[in-house]
Write a protein that holds these residues in place. Sequence first.
Motif, PDB file in Angstrom:
ATOM      1  N   ARG A 177       0.873  -1.185   0.006  1.00 16.27           N
ATOM      2  CA  ARG A 177       0.085  -0.077   0.054  1.00 16.27           C
ATOM      3  C   ARG A 177       0.828   1.202   0.113  1.00 16.27           C
ATOM      4  O   ARG A 177       1.703   1.440   0.929  1.00 16.27           O
ATOM      5  CB  ARG A 177      -1.026  -0.164   1.128  1.00 16.27           C
ATOM      6  CG  ARG A 177      -1.744  -1.176   1.299  1.00 16.27           C
ATOM      7  CD  ARG A 177      -2.877  -1.119   2.386  1.00 16.27           C
ATOM      8  NE  ARG A 177      -3.734  -2.450   2.448  1.00 16.27           N
ATOM      9  CZ  ARG A 177      -4.831  -2.486   2.721  1.00 16.27           C
ATOM     10  NH1 ARG A 177      -5.553  -1.408   3.064  1.00 16.27           N
ATOM     11  NH2 ARG A 177      -5.582  -3.646   2.806  1.00 16.27           N
TER      12      ARG A 177
ATOM     13  N   PHE B  54       1.360   5.093   0.031  1.00 17.37           N
ATOM     14  CA  PHE B  54       0.658   6.389   0.380  1.00 17.37           C
ATOM     15  C   PHE B  54       1.545   7.458  -0.369  1.00 17.37           C
ATOM     16  O   PHE B  54       2.801   7.785  -0.055  1.00 17.37           O
ATOM     17  CB  PHE B  54       0.927   6.671   1.837  1.00 17.37           C
ATOM     18  CG  PHE B  54       0.538   8.249   2.376  1.00 17.37           C
ATOM     19  CD1 PHE B  54      -0.645   8.700   2.064  1.00 17.37           C
ATOM     20  CD2 PHE B  54       1.175   8.728   3.269  1.00 17.37           C
ATOM     21  CE1 PHE B  54      -1.069   9.926   2.267  1.00 17.37           C
ATOM     22  CE2 PHE B  54       0.908   9.855   3.772  1.00 17.37           C
ATOM     23  CZ  PHE B  54      -0.259  10.486   3.231  1.00 17.37           C
TER      24      PHE B  54
ATOM     25  N   LEU C 209      -2.771   4.739  -2.026  1.00 16.47           N
ATOM     26  CA  LEU C 209      -3.462   5.535  -0.942  1.00 16.47           C
ATOM     27  C   LEU C 209      -3.070   7.119  -1.355  1.00 16.47           C
ATOM     28  O   LEU C 209      -1.980   7.571  -1.105  1.00 16.47           O
ATOM     29  CB  LEU C 209      -3.063   5.294   0.332  1.00 16.47           C
ATOM     30  CG  LEU C 209      -2.868   3.605   0.528  1.00 16.47           C
ATOM     31  CD1 LEU C 209      -2.395   3.462   1.965  1.00 16.47           C
ATOM     32  CD2 LEU C 209      -4.201   3.025   0.483  1.00 16.47           C
TER      33      LEU C 209
ATOM     34  N   TRP D 171      -6.607  10.146   2.371  1.00 18.77           N
ATOM     35  CA  TRP D 171      -5.357   9.498   3.103  1.00 18.77           C
ATOM     36  C   TRP D 171      -4.494  10.787   3.769  1.00 18.77           C
ATOM     37  O   TRP D 171      -4.142  11.388   3.272  1.00 18.77           O
ATOM     38  CB  TRP D 171      -4.822   8.560   2.102  1.00 18.77           C
ATOM     39  CG  TRP D 171      -5.733   7.228   1.869  1.00 18.77           C
ATOM     40  CD1 TRP D 171      -6.152   7.158   0.847  1.00 18.77           C
ATOM     41  CD2 TRP D 171      -5.694   6.128   2.631  1.00 18.77           C
ATOM     42  NE1 TRP D 171      -6.701   5.790   0.757  1.00 18.77           N
ATOM     43  CE2 TRP D 171      -6.422   5.125   1.929  1.00 18.77           C
ATOM     44  CE3 TRP D 171      -5.409   5.785   3.892  1.00 18.77           C
ATOM     45  CZ2 TRP D 171      -6.936   4.137   2.430  1.00 18.77           C
ATOM     46  CZ3 TRP D 171      -5.712   4.598   4.383  1.00 18.77           C
ATOM     47  CH2 TRP D 171      -6.482   3.627   3.818  1.00 18.77           C
TER      48      TRP D 171
ATOM     49  N   VAL E 134      -3.474   5.917   7.391  1.00 15.01           N
ATOM     50  CA  VAL E 134      -2.477   4.808   7.173  1.00 15.01           C
ATOM     51  C   VAL E 134      -1.977   4.003   8.481  1.00 15.01           C
ATOM     52  O   VAL E 134      -2.121   2.400   8.182  1.00 15.01           O
ATOM     53  CB  VAL E 134      -1.184   5.304   6.563  1.00 15.01           C
ATOM     54  CG1 VAL E 134      -0.182   4.261   6.485  1.00 15.01           C
ATOM     55  CG2 VAL E 134      -1.442   6.098   5.404  1.00 15.01           C
TER      56      VAL E 134
END
Length: 309
Positions: free
Chosen positions: A19, A21, A58, A64, A69
């Motif tokens: 994932r 960010f 994200l 986000w 997170v």
Amino acid sequence: AAAATGGEGGGGGSPPQLRVFFHGGCAAGPPTVHTLALLAACYDAIAATAPTLDLIPLLQSVGWDPAAVARIPGITSVFIATKYGTHESQQHTPAEEAVIAALSEAMPGPHGFSTLQVLEVEAEVEEAEATPADDASEAGSDGTLTAFRFKHVSVGGTFDRMHAGHRLLLAAASVVTAASEASGSEEGEERGGGAGGGGAGLEEEEGKGGAGGSQPTIYVGITGDALLVTKKHRELIQPYETRAAAAESFLRATRPSTISINVGPLDSSPPLAATMEVMEALVISRETVEGGDAINAIRATKGFAPIAL
């Protein structure tokens, strides 16, 4: 900042997830062609190295932040990728420091991070750029780029054994869909009738010019069994329910809060993008632009406004 996880719940036989960010730059403001180019660059890299890796973007623009997170279940390691070493001051930028501090403060957090590592990137990180043609086509009269933010967005595909191309389509659909205004419980009720057969009823109602619902919604068309009858090696394609669940699960993972998603099968009848008057955008690949044009042709016969492709 990239958070590597072991899947929901953190372990067992769940496949690994990455994932990522994104904060600042084109990931922070309203999405434009540059935001979509950023996503495309990520999935191009994944396609060339690990096509089936479950990379979930994200973006700051959809809500986000480091605190969100930190609430993701099952995170085992968090890596902060920075440009340290490329700055004359040999120091992290304020944005990098803020992310490092926020994630450090979140540890161990409600779920617990086993490690937090700062990876120093020696080479300059290149910004993803849209092509000049894309810039020209999406620029307004004052030279500013058009922001993509729609309330009703459609995307479709087979989504068999999700790979980088599938995830790019779904991620783009998520990014250009406006944020929800309702609580998670209200949205959960709305999407309950959206999957499977619920889509047909919605199509009939919306096609008559209904309001289309008060909440921003992503409509996902999954190729149904009827369209796979003549497909070669169709017996190897995952069941509809498996493909639909995978697509919906990925979309939900791209948002920090609940989003309304309507999943249904595609068959020989026109899709919702063609028959639903309030539909505003259809996310497609360059190879399927002709199909998007055909959908707008159907909308024209109904007196509907064209949708953005």
